[in-house]
Design a protein around this motif. Structure first.
Motif, PDB file in Angstrom:
ATOM      1  N   LYS A  12     -79.659 -57.882  24.374  1.00  0.00           N
ATOM      2  CA  LYS A  12     -79.708 -57.734  25.838  1.00  0.00           C
ATOM      3  C   LYS A  12     -78.759 -56.642  26.313  1.00  0.00           C
ATOM      4  O   LYS A  12     -79.047 -55.937  27.276  1.00  0.00           O
ATOM      5  CB  LYS A  12     -79.358 -59.055  26.516  1.00  0.00           C
ATOM      6  N   LEU A  13     -77.612 -56.478  25.649  1.00  0.00           N
ATOM      7  CA  LEU A  13     -76.628 -55.476  26.041  1.00  0.00           C
ATOM      8  C   LEU A  13     -76.951 -54.081  25.499  1.00  0.00           C
ATOM      9  O   LEU A  13     -76.467 -53.078  26.026  1.00  0.00           O
ATOM     10  CB  LEU A  13     -75.231 -55.900  25.557  1.00  0.00           C
ATOM     11  N   TYR A  14     -77.739 -54.017  24.453  1.00  0.00           N
ATOM     12  CA  TYR A  14     -78.136 -52.757  23.820  1.00  0.00           C
ATOM     13  C   TYR A  14     -78.893 -51.902  24.827  1.00  0.00           C
ATOM     14  O   TYR A  14     -79.776 -52.384  25.524  1.00  0.00           O
ATOM     15  CB  TYR A  14     -78.988 -53.086  22.594  1.00  0.00           C
ATOM     16  N   LYS A  15     -78.551 -50.606  24.909  1.00  0.00           N
ATOM     17  CA  LYS A  15     -79.128 -49.714  25.918  1.00  0.00           C
ATOM     18  C   LYS A  15     -80.264 -48.837  25.395  1.00  0.00           C
ATOM     19  O   LYS A  15     -80.883 -48.119  26.145  1.00  0.00           O
ATOM     20  CB  LYS A  15     -78.030 -48.826  26.500  1.00  0.00           C
ATOM     21  N   GLY A  16     -80.528 -48.864  24.096  1.00  0.00           N
ATOM     22  CA  GLY A  16     -81.565 -48.028  23.512  1.00  0.00           C
ATOM     23  C   GLY A  16     -82.952 -48.603  23.716  1.00  0.00           C
ATOM     24  O   GLY A  16     -83.141 -49.640  24.354  1.00  0.00           O
ATOM     25  N   PHE A  17     -83.940 -47.923  23.142  1.00  0.00           N
ATOM     26  CA  PHE A  17     -85.327 -48.357  23.226  1.00  0.00           C
ATOM     27  C   PHE A  17     -85.455 -49.718  22.550  1.00  0.00           C
ATOM     28  O   PHE A  17     -84.946 -49.931  21.463  1.00  0.00           O
ATOM     29  CB  PHE A  17     -86.252 -47.333  22.566  1.00  0.00           C
ATOM     30  N   LYS A  18     -86.151 -50.651  23.202  1.00  0.00           N
ATOM     31  CA  LYS A  18     -86.216 -52.016  22.702  1.00  0.00           C
ATOM     32  C   LYS A  18     -87.579 -52.399  22.147  1.00  0.00           C
ATOM     33  O   LYS A  18     -87.943 -53.567  22.125  1.00  0.00           O
ATOM     34  CB  LYS A  18     -85.795 -52.987  23.802  1.00  0.00           C
ATOM     35  N   GLY A  19     -88.327 -51.402  21.690  1.00  0.00           N
ATOM     36  CA  GLY A  19     -89.591 -51.707  21.021  1.00  0.00           C
ATOM     37  C   GLY A  19     -89.327 -52.488  19.749  1.00  0.00           C
ATOM     38  O   GLY A  19     -88.268 -52.372  19.131  1.00  0.00           O
ATOM     39  N   TYR A  20     -90.286 -53.300  19.354  1.00  0.00           N
ATOM     40  CA  TYR A  20     -90.119 -54.201  18.210  1.00  0.00           C
ATOM     41  C   TYR A  20     -89.644 -53.464  16.955  1.00  0.00           C
ATOM     42  O   TYR A  20     -88.647 -53.839  16.350  1.00  0.00           O
ATOM     43  CB  TYR A  20     -91.438 -54.936  17.945  1.00  0.00           C
TER      44      TYR A  20
END
Length: 122
Positions: A12-20
């Motif tokens: 949730k805190l990660y700011k990068g692309f969140k594709g699987y």
């Protein structure tokens, strides 16, 4: 020890692309021994650093994958497309943190044919 709650917070805190696939690739780069030692916020910072390094490396190549069958080459200012003839894909649905994710998984390779030059790429 199960660190799934900590990793869910880090995602949730990660700011990068969140594709699987991207998220899985970023997480796979975190050394296993770091996970119990870091907080979720610190893990997210490590994930951000991994993603940033990947993006810088990708940008330095002068090429960008546009799709699974197309790449943009800066040096020639052109998009190169190819077609994989004879490949077989299967649709797979997986449960991932309460969400169903459906993706195509290649079960048989085909032969790559360049659409730009109409020649085999092998």
């Amino acid at each position: 020890m199960d660190h799934s709650i900590k990793m869910a917070k880090a995602r949730k805190l990660y700011k990068g692309f969140k594709g699987y696939s991207t998220l899985a690739a970023v997480e796979n780069q975190i050394p296993e021994e770091l996970i119990p030692q870091l907080t979720a916020r610190q893990l997210a910072l490590v994930m951000d650093a991994i993603n940033a390094a990947y993006q810088r490396g990708r940008a330095s190549t002068g090429a960008e994958m546009v799709d699974t069958d197309c790449v943009w080459i800066n040096g020639i200012n052109r998009m190169i497309e190819w077609e994989e003839v004879g490949a077989v894909y299967e649709r797979v649905t997986e449960q991932d943190e309460g969400c169903k994710v459906t993706k195509n998984v290649k079960v048989k390779d085909g032969e790559l044919v360049c659409r730009f030059c109409n020649q085999d790429s092998k």
